[in-house]
Enzyme design. Structure first.
Site, PDB file in Angstrom:
ATOM      1  N   CYS A 142       3.577 -36.401   6.976  1.00 20.05           N
ATOM      2  CA  CYS A 142       3.361 -37.619   6.709  1.00 20.05           C
ATOM      3  C   CYS A 142       3.220 -38.034   5.102  1.00 20.05           C
ATOM      4  O   CYS A 142       2.086 -37.605   4.432  1.00 20.05           O
ATOM      5  CB  CYS A 142       1.742 -37.960   7.131  1.00 20.05           C
ATOM      6  N   CYS A 145       0.528 -39.976   3.942  1.00 25.13           N
ATOM      7  CA  CYS A 145      -0.810 -39.547   3.650  1.00 25.13           C
ATOM      8  C   CYS A 145      -0.742 -38.502   2.319  1.00 25.13           C
ATOM      9  O   CYS A 145      -1.528 -38.561   1.661  1.00 25.13           O
ATOM     10  CB  CYS A 145      -1.099 -38.397   4.698  1.00 25.13           C
ATOM     11  N   ASP A 146       0.297 -37.925   2.044  1.00 24.91           N
ATOM     12  CA  ASP A 146       0.354 -36.774   1.152  1.00 24.91           C
ATOM     13  C   ASP A 146       1.490 -37.088  -0.178  1.00 24.91           C
ATOM     14  O   ASP A 146       1.214 -36.538  -1.178  1.00 24.91           O
ATOM     15  CB  ASP A 146       0.816 -35.556   1.787  1.00 24.91           C
TER      16      ASP A 146
END
Ligand code: NAP
Length: 318
Positions: A142, A145-146
């Site tokens: 992801c 997200c990261d």
């Protein structure tokens, strides 16, 4: 914890999975005045919860944040009476009277007149050395997200579909360089996404190449390099790298349905146009079903279709 002595709760409609299909199903089921419980064992919104922006859901000309859209869908469904149980359904049985027994890992046991499985899909893993050990330490599924953790660093994105290209373009906001590594010399992604990727200044493409190993320091929690092989020349290169984002497809979460409904070769459940399985009262909608368009809008449509049919089914059979 489940209380073994507690009688199962009886509901009209059980919905397994809180992505767009489940949330839309919950809205329609609750508005049909059916007692509706949605089970979510992870994060509400499913795959869109980790999408930076959703630009192809109708009604949002400027796009909408994936998490924001998921929260709005959930709020709307609960407003009409859908209940959310934050637990994973671990067992699904068809009872003799045609109802369904659902066991959860902490939310209790339930009996439902109709069950909608909207459990979505999980990312496919590369299955290479270093991947598991370094997941969460630079290996990620992801980027939304990261990616922010890798500001001004060089990162790799693996895959050539919509997810890989979309997430690679997103990652260019943070990384100094994004290298998209694809096993062929042509992307599978939609043309509009391809154009964005080709226009991104800090993005490079490594064609006909596969990542064979991810190197890093597990104790320090960091990825340090990758080994890449050119599938045409067999040349092997070790490249310094700070992160590897992997987007090579998804596996449907269809375990609960195994042995109960027919599935395609990829373990997606086969349904008809009403999202009905051959088991009366059991519906499957969204990414976990076969032949789905796998879009937020089509998943939501699937969920609505399944809930409408489930409502009719309950009227006719109970
Ligand atoms: P996908 O379309 O199946 O693409 C998977 C990609 O990974 C392909 O390029 C494939 O290569 C590559 N791949 C598969 N196995 C591999 C392996 N073992 N090693 C290296 N590469 C491998 O999956 P997706 O991108 O996750 O998309 C899934 C669905 O969601 C699609 O229907 C997509 O349209 C949809 N989606 C839409 C959006 C959007 O509309 N904004 C965003 C994300 C996803 P080949 O091309 O060689 O097969």
């Amino acid at each position: 914890m489940t209380n073994e002595n507690q009688a199962p709760r009886e509901v009209d409609i059980a919905i397994i999975g809180g992505g767009p299909a489940g949330l839309a199903a919950g809205l329609y089921a609750a508005r049909a005045l059916r007692t509706t419980v949605l089970f979510e064992g992870g994060v509400l919104g499913g795959q869109i919860a980790t999408s930076d922006r959703v630009e192809n859901y109708p009604g949002f000309p400027d796009g909408v944040g994936g998490f924001e859209l998921a929260m709005a869908m959930h709020q709307q469904s609960e407003k009409f009476g859908m209940e959310t149980v934050y637990a994973r359904v671990t067992d699904l049985q068809v009872l003799e009277d045609g109802r369904f027994a659902l066991r959860t890992d902490g939310g209790g046991d339930f009996i439902a007149k109709a069950t909608l499985v909207t459990a979505g899909a999980d990312p496919v893993k590369l299955g290479i050395p270093g991947e598991v050990e370094l997941t969460g330490k630079g290996v990620s599924y992801c980027a939304t997200c990261d990616a922010a953790f890798f500001k001004n660093m060089e990162v790799a994105v693996v895959g050539g579909g919509d997810a890989a290209v979309e997430e690679a373009v997103f990652t260019t906001r943070y990384a100094s360089k994004v290298i998209l590594i694809h096993r062929r010399d042509e992307l599978r992604a939609q043309k509009v996404l391809q154009e964005r990727a080709f226009a991104a200044e800090n993005m490079e493409f490594l064609w006909d190449s596969v990542v064979e190993e991810i190197h890093g320091d597990v104790a320090k929690g960091q990825v340090e390099a990758i080994t890449v092989r050119n599938v045409k020349t067999n040349e092997v290169t070790r490249m310094p790298m700070s992160a590897v984002f992997i987007f090579i497809g998804q596996t449907p979460n269809s375990n609960l349905l195994e042995g109960i409904v027919p599935m395609d070769a990829g373990k997606h459940a086969c349904v008809n146009a009403w999202m009905e399985t051959p088991v009366p009262g059991l519906f499957v909608a969204g990414d976990v079903r076969a032949d789905a368009a796998r879009q937020v809008v089509s998943s939501a449509g699937d969920g609505a279709t399944a809930a409408i049919r489930a409502d009719h089914y309950i009227t006719d059979h109970f």
